[in-house]
Design an enzyme around this catalytic site. Structure first.
Site, mmCIF file in Angstrom:
data_model
loop_
_atom_site.group_PDB
_atom_site.id
_atom_site.type_symbol
_atom_site.label_atom_id
_atom_site.label_comp_id
_atom_site.label_asym_id
_atom_site.label_seq_id
_atom_site.Cartn_x
_atom_site.Cartn_y
_atom_site.Cartn_z
ATOM 1 N N HIS A 5 0.819 -1.214 0.000
ATOM 2 C CA HIS A 5 0.000 0.000 0.000
ATOM 3 C C HIS A 5 0.852 1.264 0.000
ATOM 4 O O HIS A 5 0.326 2.377 -0.109
ATOM 5 C CB HIS A 5 -0.964 0.007 1.200
ATOM 6 C CG HIS A 5 -0.315 0.177 2.536
ATOM 7 N ND1 HIS A 5 -0.015 -0.888 3.367
ATOM 8 C CD2 HIS A 5 0.087 1.281 3.202
ATOM 9 C CE1 HIS A 5 0.538 -0.439 4.488
ATOM 10 N NE2 HIS A 5 0.606 0.884 4.412
ATOM 11 N N ASP B 47 -0.403 -7.440 0.695
ATOM 12 C CA ASP B 47 0.158 -6.136 1.047
ATOM 13 C C ASP B 47 1.679 -6.241 1.038
ATOM 14 O O ASP B 47 2.324 -6.260 2.077
ATOM 15 C CB ASP B 47 -0.343 -5.652 2.402
ATOM 16 C CG ASP B 47 -0.046 -4.169 2.624
ATOM 17 O OD1 ASP B 47 0.447 -3.513 1.677
ATOM 18 O OD2 ASP B 47 -0.314 -3.669 3.730
ATOM 19 N N GLY C 230 3.495 5.681 9.188
ATOM 20 C CA GLY C 230 4.896 5.790 8.799
ATOM 21 C C GLY C 230 5.675 4.519 9.063
ATOM 22 O O GLY C 230 6.738 4.290 8.496
ATOM 23 N N SER D 12 4.528 1.581 8.283
ATOM 24 C CA SER D 12 4.166 0.614 7.243
ATOM 25 C C SER D 12 5.390 0.121 6.488
ATOM 26 O O SER D 12 6.257 0.905 6.099
ATOM 27 C CB SER D 12 3.197 1.248 6.252
ATOM 28 O OG SER D 12 1.884 1.180 6.723
ATOM 29 N N SER E 173 1.989 -4.144 7.956
ATOM 30 C CA SER E 173 0.888 -3.768 7.083
ATOM 31 C C SER E 173 0.006 -2.706 7.738
ATOM 32 O O SER E 173 -0.049 -1.571 7.287
ATOM 33 C CB SER E 173 0.047 -5.000 6.731
ATOM 34 O OG SER E 173 -1.093 -4.631 5.972
#
Length: 382
Positions: free
Chosen positions: A226, A254, A334, A336, A351
């Site tokens: 993402h 993801d 942030g 991720s 994720s």
């Protein structure tokens, strides 16, 4: 002055900033033999996040390493009667579920591996089939996630507490129960991905989105899907060009991977952010449910928790993502794409989840081995 200049040790920012990265978070740990003690920093983090003494933390790490090694052997021994497995922190052993009526020889074979045996109603294969049927249903926003719980021998469906009475949620639960054994639990809030807008810290950027690097692979690094789509350019914390996203999948999955060039290179390191020495990555053996696990990210840095469930479907607003692992580790926007690691073994990339690192929460990660397999990548190890 920027805090934690070692932020991109994972992709080797040493080409331009050699002095800063090497000193800010400490040098990577020296190579250890399998019997060498864990670093003082890791033990400190486990004492902080689990409320353990140093001796208890050392014992748990040793027990988890044994359980990880035993799991695949115990699964083979159980055969068709295998109902799942998890690490029991209290006993320090792997517990393996077997279906009622399993052959005595199979049960004895499981016990011979050193695992504890528990009898359950449904096999792991039956539960996986039930979850696969639920995966085909369209989930409303009030449904947070669902996963196979080996302990309960059921598929657990989590519903946002405030929306449990919603008609669409009720219809989904009715269809889910028709698909197989289902248990319903309440979720505190809906899951969200942990990407963020452009802010300071130790990021990589795709446009105005900031995320965190996961793990180095030969030729690049892996992160969350993402964070950007295939073909997008990627820059480092200093905004210098790194490479492009070579492959990306979200929702459904993801994960993404980025090629590395333009003076950047890869090293097998996960940042400890000064909390612990930077961690060397030596493999990607999958830790059992119940194991301790830690996460490194560009916003909240280093935090630890426990593996809560595997093969979970998470229902984000953008769509469902499958085969995720749930943990009790906190995260924030942030983080991720950042690294989930157990000991020196890579586990996955961050994720999303719910909550934050002030009040707590849960976070899901996309398992690393699936990403490597999907794109034909090789993990960069020490």
């Amino acid at each position: 002055m920027r805090t934690g200049l070692s932020a991109l040790l994972i992709v080797g920012a040493w080409a331009t900033f050699a002095a800063g990265p090497a000193s800010a978070a400490g040098a990577p740990e020296p190579t250890r033999t399998s019997g060498a003690p864990a670093s003082a920093g890791l033990l400190d983090a486990m004492q902080r996040d689990f409320g353990l003494t140093k001796t208890q933390a050392e014992a748990r790490l040793a027990a988890e390493k044994t359980a990880t090694a035993v799991e695949s052997e115990a699964r083979r021994a159980a055969g068709a009667a295998y109902g799942g497995s998890w690490f029991d922190a209290k006993s320090g052993k792997l517990t393996v579920a077997v279906t009622a009526g399993a052959a005595k020889a199979a049960v004895n074979s499981v016990r011979e591996t050193g695992a504890t045996v528990r009898t359950v109603k449904h096999s792991a294969k039956q539960l996986a089939a039930a979850k696969a049927r639920i995966d085909k249903l369209a989930a409303p926003e009030g449904v947070s996630n669902w996963y196979v719980d080996a302990k309960a021998s059921s598929v657990v469906v989590a519903v946002v507490a405030a929306q449990r009475a919603d008609n669409d949620v009720r219809k989904f639960l009715s269809k889910a129960r028709a698909a197989g054994p289902v248990t319903v639990e309440e979720a505190a809030s809906a899951p969200e991905t942990f990407a963020a807008g452009t802010v300071g810290g130790d990021p990589f950027y795709t446009g105005n989105v900031r995320c965190s690097i996961g793990f180095s692979v030969h030729g690049g690094f892996v992160t969350a899907g993402h964070c950007g789509g295939a073909g997008q350019g990627v820059s480092g914390w200093d905004r210098s060009y790194i490479g492009n996203i070579q492959g990306s999948s979200f929702p459904g999955n993801d994960y993404a991977w980025v090629n590395v060039g333009s003076g950047w290179w890869t090293v097998p390191v996960v940042l400890g952010w000064g909390t612990i020495p930077d961690r060397l990555v030596r493999g990607s053996n999958e830790a059992p449910v119940g194991s301790s696990i830690c996460r490194s990210g560009s916003t909240t840095h280093w935090h630890c928790g426990t593996v809560l469930a595997k093969n979970e479907t998470v229902n984000y607003s953008q769509g469902a993502v499958h085969q995720m692992t749930k943990t009790s580790v906190c995260a924030e926007p942030g983080d991720s794409g950042g690294s989930f690691i157990s000991g020196d073994q890579a586990q996955g990339v961050t994720s999303g989840g719910w909550g934050n690192c002030s009040g707590g929460g849960e976070t899901w990660y996309q398992p690393i081995n699936e990403i490597l397999s999907r794109y034909g990548l090789t993990l960069h190890t020490a």
